[in-house]
Enzyme design. Structure first.
Site, mmCIF file in Angstrom:
data_model
loop_
_atom_site.group_PDB
_atom_site.id
_atom_site.type_symbol
_atom_site.label_atom_id
_atom_site.label_comp_id
_atom_site.label_asym_id
_atom_site.label_seq_id
_atom_site.Cartn_x
_atom_site.Cartn_y
_atom_site.Cartn_z
ATOM 1 N N ASN A 7 -2.028 -25.503 22.429
ATOM 2 C CA ASN A 7 -2.378 -26.145 21.166
ATOM 3 C C ASN A 7 -3.252 -27.348 21.516
ATOM 4 O O ASN A 7 -2.739 -28.397 21.914
ATOM 5 C CB ASN A 7 -1.094 -26.566 20.446
ATOM 6 N N ARG A 89 -3.454 -21.772 19.446
ATOM 7 C CA ARG A 89 -3.372 -22.143 18.035
ATOM 8 C C ARG A 89 -4.782 -22.505 17.582
ATOM 9 O O ARG A 89 -5.431 -23.365 18.183
ATOM 10 C CB ARG A 89 -2.442 -23.332 17.866
ATOM 11 N N HIS A 179 -0.076 -24.558 8.269
ATOM 12 C CA HIS A 179 1.300 -24.354 8.770
ATOM 13 C C HIS A 179 1.740 -22.907 8.609
ATOM 14 O O HIS A 179 2.941 -22.619 8.493
ATOM 15 C CB HIS A 179 2.334 -25.228 8.010
ATOM 16 N N HIS A 207 8.053 -26.972 4.759
ATOM 17 C CA HIS A 207 7.760 -27.481 6.101
ATOM 18 C C HIS A 207 7.458 -28.963 5.944
ATOM 19 O O HIS A 207 6.374 -29.352 5.490
ATOM 20 C CB HIS A 207 6.563 -26.722 6.697
ATOM 21 N N GLY A 211 2.843 -33.759 8.937
ATOM 22 C CA GLY A 211 2.130 -33.102 7.843
ATOM 23 C C GLY A 211 3.146 -32.233 7.139
ATOM 24 O O GLY A 211 4.019 -31.655 7.796
ATOM 25 N N ARG A 240 -1.084 -39.219 4.916
ATOM 26 C CA ARG A 240 -2.034 -38.544 4.006
ATOM 27 C C ARG A 240 -1.554 -38.629 2.564
ATOM 28 O O ARG A 240 -0.360 -38.491 2.301
ATOM 29 C CB ARG A 240 -2.168 -37.062 4.399
ATOM 30 N N ASP A 282 6.983 -42.920 9.670
ATOM 31 C CA ASP A 282 8.140 -42.203 10.215
ATOM 32 C C ASP A 282 9.325 -42.331 9.257
ATOM 33 O O ASP A 282 9.721 -43.443 8.899
ATOM 34 C CB ASP A 282 8.485 -42.776 11.594
ATOM 35 N N PHE A 283 9.887 -41.188 8.903
ATOM 36 C CA PHE A 283 10.943 -41.188 7.893
ATOM 37 C C PHE A 283 12.220 -41.874 8.382
ATOM 38 O O PHE A 283 13.028 -42.323 7.568
ATOM 39 C CB PHE A 283 11.218 -39.759 7.400
ATOM 40 N N ARG A 284 12.405 -41.961 9.707
ATOM 41 C CA ARG A 284 13.574 -42.686 10.217
ATOM 42 C C ARG A 284 13.438 -44.171 9.875
ATOM 43 O O ARG A 284 14.391 -44.804 9.420
ATOM 44 C CB ARG A 284 13.705 -42.504 11.729
ATOM 45 N N ILE A 331 11.174 -33.552 9.489
ATOM 46 C CA ILE A 331 11.942 -34.151 8.385
ATOM 47 C C ILE A 331 12.884 -33.108 7.785
ATOM 48 O O ILE A 331 14.070 -33.368 7.572
ATOM 49 C CB ILE A 331 10.977 -34.686 7.298
ATOM 50 N N GLU A 333 14.260 -30.564 9.068
ATOM 51 C CA GLU A 333 15.390 -30.196 9.926
ATOM 52 C C GLU A 333 16.360 -31.347 10.134
ATOM 53 O O GLU A 333 17.539 -31.129 10.382
ATOM 54 C CB GLU A 333 14.876 -29.730 11.304
ATOM 55 N N ASN A 334 15.832 -32.582 10.092
ATOM 56 C CA ASN A 334 16.653 -33.725 10.526
ATOM 57 C C ASN A 334 17.065 -34.711 9.443
ATOM 58 O O ASN A 334 18.019 -35.452 9.623
ATOM 59 C CB ASN A 334 15.890 -34.522 11.596
ATOM 60 N N GLU A 384 6.704 -22.585 16.050
ATOM 61 C CA GLU A 384 5.346 -22.071 15.913
ATOM 62 C C GLU A 384 4.840 -21.467 17.228
ATOM 63 O O GLU A 384 4.104 -20.485 17.222
ATOM 64 C CB GLU A 384 4.417 -23.201 15.450
HETATM 65 P P1 ADP Z 1 4.350 -32.657 13.363
HETATM 66 O O1 ADP Z 1 3.755 -32.383 12.034
HETATM 67 O O2 ADP Z 1 3.630 -33.714 14.156
HETATM 68 O O3 ADP Z 1 4.724 -31.418 14.162
HETATM 69 P P2 ADP Z 1 7.203 -32.997 13.139
HETATM 70 O O4 ADP Z 1 7.526 -31.727 12.472
HETATM 71 O O5 ADP Z 1 7.650 -33.184 14.554
HETATM 72 O O6 ADP Z 1 5.692 -33.381 12.995
HETATM 73 O O7 ADP Z 1 7.835 -34.174 12.265
HETATM 74 C C1 ADP Z 1 7.712 -35.510 12.654
HETATM 75 C C2 ADP Z 1 8.391 -36.379 11.628
HETATM 76 O O8 ADP Z 1 9.767 -35.977 11.486
HETATM 77 C C3 ADP Z 1 8.481 -37.833 12.080
HETATM 78 O O9 ADP Z 1 7.382 -38.541 11.631
HETATM 79 C C4 ADP Z 1 9.730 -38.315 11.394
HETATM 80 O O10 ADP Z 1 9.342 -38.893 10.168
HETATM 81 C C5 ADP Z 1 10.546 -37.086 11.095
HETATM 82 N N1 ADP Z 1 11.815 -37.076 11.833
HETATM 83 C C6 ADP Z 1 12.054 -36.677 13.081
HETATM 84 N N2 ADP Z 1 13.361 -36.829 13.400
HETATM 85 C C7 ADP Z 1 13.951 -37.367 12.320
HETATM 86 C C8 ADP Z 1 15.291 -37.769 11.995
HETATM 87 N N3 ADP Z 1 16.280 -37.661 12.870
HETATM 88 N N4 ADP Z 1 15.502 -38.247 10.759
HETATM 89 C C9 ADP Z 1 14.514 -38.370 9.869
HETATM 90 N N5 ADP Z 1 13.245 -38.004 10.107
HETATM 91 C C10 ADP Z 1 12.971 -37.522 11.302
#
Ligand code: ADP
Length: 399
Positions: A7, A89, A179, A207, A211, A240, A282-284, A331, A333-334, A384
């Site tokens: 990628n 990719r 995606h 997803h 992004g 974005r 970052d959502f964290r 986001i 998944e987590n 992916e």
């Molecule tokens: P990409 O589009 O770069 O592949 P990812 O799918 O890895 O991105 O997602 C990255 C985003 O996921 C991070 O910016 C963060 O906001 C979010 N993220 C990752 N882990 C956590 C978590 N434990 N809790 C909340 N948000 C998370």
């Protein structure tokens, strides 16, 4: 059979070497700062190492990756000839390909002709292909797997915009969606998990990562998706903006003294939840700030989850129902808070989540469907790279 998945971005290159007997990545890593000062390779094979080395271009980066893969200490193969094929990719198929393809010179030329549709990503992807061709043993097959291909099944009424039809005909301005490998993977995994054929299911796949895009998958085919002509459209993302009234572009240009490119850059890099919150993309970080009472961080989360919810409802309407709702990516998944907010209030359409299960993190698929729900709600880790490797294997074995 071992397949190298590449990628390639403009200054980075991620890779995985996947053993197709087990479908497990036996090595993975990435090069950062290609073409810049301070470039390095992070490799996780037999051992984890960081190798600092100048990488003036993608070819030198690929050489370092291959050296790391065959290295006697941290490598996982004894020679490059063990790499049976490479899956790349590639962001944009335009309207030229509706599936993955063997990268012949003619195909590469067609991909190059679609650069205008993805000016930032497509040249970097193709540089990765050229670098692999230059460095790997001659005749190693290369396959292109497109982000857009899964969405090629969208009906005309879903991909045409309300602008003069000639602009579609002359300039190919339409919804493409991105995606695709992820939406395809998780919708197939959902069908497998539910013991159903994909043709029997109406699925909305969310997803949600750096992004984000949401898709309607009816009978195993993408019928609509939120990302649009470019990955700027749809829900607001890390930086974005997502969808806007198009007249805002001219207004922003006047207010900030931007030209149009500067404005698009602003919408790509300075907007989304980052621009909204003033805290982070970052959502964290957003979750933490919101908990401490930061109003704009909470607002950013609210705008994001509200927009995602609207797409879920819209796609259920578009498909005439929904059997399954899937969350995936960083986001999806987590972040159980984001999921709970998207799910809240969807009971009217048969979506009930189990909030206790939602709060727990499990390895693999997390079924967070609540009691009495007509719609299955699943958290599915995306992969992916595996989609790219599987397509590459299939095409190489057929050739
Ligand atoms: P990409 O589009 O770069 O592949 P990812 O799918 O890895 O991105 O997602 C990255 C985003 O996921 C991070 O910016 C963060 O906001 C979010 N993220 C990752 N882990 C956590 C978590 N434990 N809790 C909340 N948000 C998370």
């Amino acid at each position: 059979m071992k397949i190298l998945v590449i990628n390639a971005g403009s200054s980075s290159l991620k890779y995985q070497l996947i053993d197709m007997e087990t479908e497990v990545a036996i090595a993975k890593g990435g090069c950062e700062r290609i073409g810049l000062e301070g470039s390095f390779l992070k490799h996780n094979g037999k051992k984890q190492v960081t190798i600092e080395s100048p990488m003036p271009n993608h070819e030198s980066a690929i050489k370092l990756v291959l050296d790391a893969l065959v290295d006697s200490e941290h490598g996982v193969i004894s020679s490059m000839s063990e790499i049976d094929a490479v899956g790349h990719r590639i962001v944009h198929s335009g309207e030229d390909f509706d599936r993955s393809v063997l990268l012949t010179d003619e195909v590469i030329e067609t991909c190059r002709n679609n650069t205008e549709l993805a000016p930032l990503h497509q040249p970097a992807n193709l540089t990765g292909v050229a670098a692999c061709k230059a460095v790997l043993p001659e005749g190693t097959p290369m396959v292109g797997v497109f982000d857009t291909a899964f969405h090629s099944t969208m009906p005309e009424h879903a991909y045409i915009y309300g602008i003069p039809y000639e602009d579609y005909k002359n300039y190919k301005i339409r919804r493409y969606g991105f995606h695709g490998s992820s939406h395809r993977f998780v919708s197939e995994e959902a069908a497998k998990y539910l013991g159903k054929d994909p043709s029997e299911l109406k699925i909305v796949t969310c997803h949600l990562g750096n992004g984000s895009s949401i898709s309607a998958v009816d009978g195993g085919k993408s019928v609509d998706t939120s990302m649009s002509f470019t990955p700027l459209g749809g829900v607001p993302m890390g930086t974005r903006s997502g969808d806007l009234d198009p007249a805002i572009v001219e207004f922003l240009c006047k207010k900030h003294g931007f030209d149009v490119s500067e404005c698009v850059n602003y919408l790509n890099k300075k907007s989304g939840v980052s621009g909204l919150s003033g805290v982070s993309s970052d959502f964290r970080d957003l979750g933490e700030a919101a908990e401490q009472g930061n109003h704009r961080a909470q607002l950013a989360l609210d705008v994001f989850t509200y927009t995602c919810k609207k797409y879920v409802g819209a796609y259920a309407a578009a498909m005439g129902g929904i059997d399954c709702l899937v969350f995936t990516a960083g986001i999806g998944e987590n972040d159980n808070y984001v999921r709970s907010q998207v799910l809240k209030g969807l009971e009217f359409m048969g979506v009930v989540a189990d909030l206790e299960k939602n709060a727990v993190r499990v390895k693999g698929i997390n079924d967070i469907t609540g009691a009495g729900s007509r719609v299955k709600v699943l958290v599915i880790p995306t992969n992916e790279e595996l989609v790219i490797a599987r397509d590459t294997k299939e095409i190489v074995c057929k050739a």
